[in-house]
Design a protein around this motif. Structure first.
Motif, mmCIF file in Angstrom:
data_model
loop_
_atom_site.group_PDB
_atom_site.id
_atom_site.type_symbol
_atom_site.label_atom_id
_atom_site.label_comp_id
_atom_site.label_asym_id
_atom_site.label_seq_id
_atom_site.Cartn_x
_atom_site.Cartn_y
_atom_site.Cartn_z
ATOM 1 N N GLU A 74 17.468 2.581 -9.122
ATOM 2 C CA GLU A 74 17.519 1.202 -9.605
ATOM 3 C C GLU A 74 17.445 0.168 -8.486
ATOM 4 N N LEU A 75 17.439 0.619 -7.231
ATOM 5 C CA LEU A 75 17.475 -0.308 -6.097
ATOM 6 C C LEU A 75 16.122 -0.971 -5.859
ATOM 7 N N ASP A 76 16.127 -2.264 -5.573
ATOM 8 C CA ASP A 76 14.929 -2.960 -5.106
ATOM 9 C C ASP A 76 14.843 -2.746 -3.597
ATOM 10 N N VAL A 77 13.956 -1.848 -3.176
ATOM 11 C CA VAL A 77 13.906 -1.434 -1.779
ATOM 12 C C VAL A 77 13.506 -2.600 -0.874
ATOM 13 N N THR A 78 12.623 -3.465 -1.352
ATOM 14 C CA THR A 78 12.191 -4.601 -0.542
ATOM 15 C C THR A 78 13.358 -5.525 -0.232
ATOM 16 N N ASP A 79 14.177 -5.798 -1.256
ATOM 17 C CA ASP A 79 15.358 -6.638 -1.024
ATOM 18 C C ASP A 79 16.357 -5.946 -0.105
ATOM 19 N N TRP A 80 16.517 -4.639 -0.301
ATOM 20 C CA TRP A 80 17.486 -3.886 0.506
ATOM 21 C C TRP A 80 17.113 -3.903 1.980
ATOM 22 N N ILE A 81 15.841 -3.633 2.294
ATOM 23 C CA ILE A 81 15.453 -3.587 3.706
ATOM 24 C C ILE A 81 15.508 -4.988 4.312
ATOM 25 N N ALA A 82 15.215 -6.006 3.514
ATOM 26 C CA ALA A 82 15.341 -7.378 4.017
ATOM 27 C C ALA A 82 16.788 -7.682 4.390
#
Length: 218
Positions: free
Chosen positions: A50-58
């Motif tokens: 469920e994680l938004d990877v783009t937001d997480w890495i940002a």
């Protein structure tokens, strides 16, 4: 002067000054200007479905003060990176590689990886010679050839044939501003890029395969 720094779960490849970079990395893809390329080691628990990877890495990059960096993600143990520097004529190429084949593929086929771990091959190459934009595109083809040659020679058998890469490979080419028009196999820069990438890839893929075989045998 290029510097490679390991700070697990990060690996940093810095150039001292801003360089032209072309990649399809998760952070700052395409043609950009930056003075470093980063790898972030991840585990399955870091990236739930469920994680938004783009937001997480940002967020991760923001905490590190590195939102400007071209950034790869890898599930490979980041300490297993390798690098090679090759000089041909007036050109020096510096390749930094991480490689795992847990989601290896054979070109022209596709397997179901929905319930298995993900690996990847991430390659960053810096050249001392400035390249025109179209030559940077050509350089990525040389890096791709070197990667594929090393993977094929490792002889990693799949149900679909010998592996040629993974489903999530990523490449970055970096260089100073310049207008060198060609980076093919007949050029000094193409020769240096190919030799550096192949040497580092050969070692990382061999090390990964040996570690997998030891796991199975153990």
């Amino acid at each position: 002067m290029n510097v490679v720094t390991l700070d697990r779960p990060w690996l940093e490849f810095t150039f001292g000054t801003d360089q032209k970079i072309l990649s399809w990395a998760i952070n700052r893809p395409g043609f950009v200007t930056a003075n470093r390329i980063l790898w972030r080691e991840v585990r399955n628990t870091d990236l739930p479905p469920e994680l938004d990877v783009t937001d997480w890495i940002a967020s991760e990059l923001g905490c590190r003060g590195a939102l400007d960096a071209v950034t790869f993600l890898t599930s490979r143990n980041i300490t297993a990176f390798d690098q090679e520097i090759v000089t041909v004529g007036d050109c020096t190429a510096h390749a930094v590689v991480t490689a795992g084949l847990s989601n290896a593929e054979r070109i022209g086929t596709r397997r179901d990886f929905s319930r298995v771990n993900w690996g990847t091959i991430n390659i960053a190459v810096h050249t001392s010679i400035g390249l025109a934009d179209h030559a940077m595109v050509e350089a990525t083809s040389i890096i791709s050839q070197a990667r594929t040659a090393a993977v094929i020679e490792a002889g990693f058998d799949l149900p679909t044939g010998i592996a040629t890469g993974t489903g999530t490979d990523c490449i970055a080419i970096a260089c100073p501003q310049g207008d060198t028009a060609y980076a093919g196999l007949h050029t000094e820069v193409g020769h240096a890029i190919g030799a550096a990438t192949y040497a580092a890839m050969k070692r990382t893929v061999t090390e990964w395969k040996d570690s997998v075989m030891k796991t199975f045998e153990g």
